[in-house]
Structures are given as C-alpha cells and as structure tokens.
Motif scaffolding. Structure first.
Motif, mmCIF file in Angstrom:
data_model
loop_
_atom_site.group_PDB
_atom_site.id
_atom_site.type_symbol
_atom_site.label_atom_id
_atom_site.label_comp_id
_atom_site.label_asym_id
_atom_site.label_seq_id
_atom_site.Cartn_x
_atom_site.Cartn_y
_atom_site.Cartn_z
ATOM 1 N N ASP A 109 -3.648 32.541 27.179
ATOM 2 C CA ASP A 109 -3.997 32.782 25.898
ATOM 3 C C ASP A 109 -4.056 34.441 25.927
ATOM 4 O O ASP A 109 -4.271 35.194 24.878
ATOM 5 C CB ASP A 109 -5.733 32.454 26.567
ATOM 6 N N LYS A 110 -3.628 34.641 27.220
ATOM 7 C CA LYS A 110 -3.872 36.193 27.390
ATOM 8 C C LYS A 110 -2.337 36.659 26.187
ATOM 9 O O LYS A 110 -1.828 38.330 26.220
ATOM 10 C CB LYS A 110 -3.577 37.120 28.622
ATOM 11 N N SER A 111 -1.443 36.305 27.374
ATOM 12 C CA SER A 111 -0.091 35.747 26.436
ATOM 13 C C SER A 111 -0.578 36.155 24.961
ATOM 14 O O SER A 111 0.755 36.652 24.182
ATOM 15 C CB SER A 111 0.933 35.068 27.051
ATOM 16 N N GLN A 112 -0.705 35.157 24.168
ATOM 17 C CA GLN A 112 -1.156 35.304 23.148
ATOM 18 C C GLN A 112 -1.706 36.560 22.840
ATOM 19 O O GLN A 112 -0.894 37.104 21.676
ATOM 20 C CB GLN A 112 -1.970 33.517 22.500
ATOM 21 N N ASN A 113 -1.871 37.564 23.366
ATOM 22 C CA ASN A 113 -2.624 38.221 22.664
ATOM 23 C C ASN A 113 -1.445 39.535 23.428
ATOM 24 O O ASN A 113 -2.535 40.862 23.944
ATOM 25 C CB ASN A 113 -3.907 39.140 23.431
#
Lengths: 179, 179
Positions: free
Chosen positions: A134-138
């Motif tokens: 989820d962090k990498s998507q942001n």
C-alpha cells in the motif's frame, strides 16, 4: 527462450523444495497443500494420446499453493531473490487482491521468501506485505527490507522437511494470538 | 476428438455455472474459491508470444475447486450425471485420497452433483461418498442412489447465484453441529 524461462524455469529449485516438503507433510498427515498448476488452455490436440499441439497461457493465476493445515485455510507463494531486500515487483497486483480476499475469509496468506545470497528462508505474512504494498502504491519504497523480516519467522530445514514453513506458520499464529 | 471431449468439454456448462457463482461469491465477500486448472506441462514454446506448440497432460489433478469460506477450508468437485443415481466411476481414486486427506486436516470436502434429467443439484458430503466408496471396493454397489441424497442439501439457484452451494454447505454444517 527468455519468455519461457521467465514463466517456467526460474525458481524451479525453490518450487521443487517446497513441493517435496509438501509431499512429506501429506505423508505424515501434517498438512494437505496443493500446488496450483499454471493455467494453460489447450486449443488443439496432438496426434499422440495425451499431447497438445497448440495451447496458450491463460490469465495469470492466483497463488502457487492452497490447502489446509489442521483446520486453518492457507495459501502462499514461494519466491526467491538474490537481493538484500524483497522487490515488490515479484508480486503481481492480482496476487495481492487474491491474498487480501483469502485473508478476509479468515484464511492465512503468506509468501515463502528465499534470499539466495544469504541462503535464508523466511515466512513473510500478508499483513506485512500489505503495509509495504500500500505504501509503494503511494510513492513509497518498492521493496521490503530484510530488516522487516521477523527472525521468529525464519524457516529452517529440519528432519527431512527441506523448507519447514509449518514451524514458522505455527510461530506466526502464536505471535498473533498473543497480541 | 473423443479424447479431447472427455478431458475438456464435457460438463463445461456445470463448470461455467459454478465458476460464475464463485465469482459472485468473491465479489460479495462470501467466499474465496479457486478453480484449479487442469495440470498441463508445456514442453515447447510456439513462435507467437504466450503460445505453446507442444505440451502434455500431467498426472491427474486433485479436485476442481479449493478455497476458504469464512474460516472454513473447503474443496469440492462438480460432476453431472444423466442417470437416476451417481455412478462412483465419476470419481477417481486419487480424488478420494485427496478428499480424505483434506477432511483429516479438518477441511470440508464434497461434490456438487447435478442430475441433468431431473435438473436437480445436491451437495454430496464426503462422509457419504466415503461410505459408498468403501463398500464398492468390497464388492458393494457401484453407485450412490438418489435416495441417499439429503433433501436438506439440495442446492437452489438464488438471487443471481446460479448454483448457490454455500446455502447447502451451511445446512450441512448445521446438521453436523447438531449431531
């Protein structure tokens, strides 16, 4: 040939080790885990019985392994990396979706990660993967550092179980029951 | 062509109906069930990307579907018959072995049976299959009569779920908890 390699051969040693471990688990009544075949659609049959002369790879599959361990539904993938971190590009978005759905149904999803340069195996729980994903998507980092791997979830080979991930799974369950 | 039919096409309507039901279950967060692809081993790649010019069918697979329903590990097959009974030759010995192992791990194994002439669907629990299978191995009858199908485990289509087997599964669990 490059294409074929990226599909089938890369990581076959890890796969073989996991398969052998699963066979022993089955023999000893410890788990019932199924290797999910790569989805291939046969189009034309060959002249010889049981052969196919034209086929193609279908939509991406979900995960490599699904099954049950003493009442607990589990699904997992086995992935290896030669880096000192686990690059998230090793996981496909549809696999994340699948593991998320599996966990939502109260199953346990994880990845068996093999750091080839360190000869270390870890059980990487989906909860951890999800946070980094989820962090990498942001815009966050695109890999999971080795420091994020829980030492208690290290997988050891033991008495004929080459990749004895059930021990790590059991540690994971114990940790989660505590908290 | 006969060989191909026996492998892939027969029963595809039932399979399609079950697949569509599973997709809806997934969408609505009711279950996470995976169709296991027929195991095919690719040998030679075709010239066009993603195609295979030689492959063969591998060892028989286990069951058609595996997954998790609200914490319960399930595996099942979908089979149809035009007879007024369910012939045991529709089940392979390795499938019995697999379902037995799955149940031993506290999962639930069953078959969705479609009686085409009656347009009736039933959930047939592994417990029942096992009794008839074991008898048939000792010279007993080679089929399960319709009378052995529990009316409470009849599967109805409902609000877009074509083969709403989760309702029958829930009935099965209720019956088993009672006893």
């Amino acid at each position: 040939m490059a294409y074929w390699q990226s599909r089938g051969l890369r990581g076959s040693t890890l796969e073989e080790m996991v398969n052998m471990t699963n066979e022993r688990y089955m023999e000893h009544g410890l788990a019932c885990i199924e290797k999910i075949p790569t989805p291939i659609k046969p189009i034309k049959m060959g002249k010889e019985k049981g052969t196919i002369s034209l086929a193609y790879f279908e939509k991406k599959g979900s995960v490599d392994y699904i099954g049950v361990v003493q009442g607990i539904p589990v699904c997992f993938d086995a992935k290896e990396t030669s880096k000192d971190n686990f690059p998230l590009k090793n996981i496909h978005e549809h696999q994340i979706d699948y593991m998320r759905a599996f966990q939502k149904q109260e199953g346990i999803a994880f990845i068996v990660v093999y750091f080839t340069n360190h000869e270390l195996f870890y059980l990487l729980p989906f909860d951890v993967i999800e946070v980094y994903w989820d962090k990498s998507q942001n815009g966050g980092r695109k890999s999971i550092p080795m420091s994020a791997f829980d030492e208690r979830l290290k997988i050891r080979g033991k008495s004929g179980y080459l990749v004895h991930y059930l021990e790590a799974l059991s540690a994971y369950l114990a940790i989660n029951t505590e908290s």
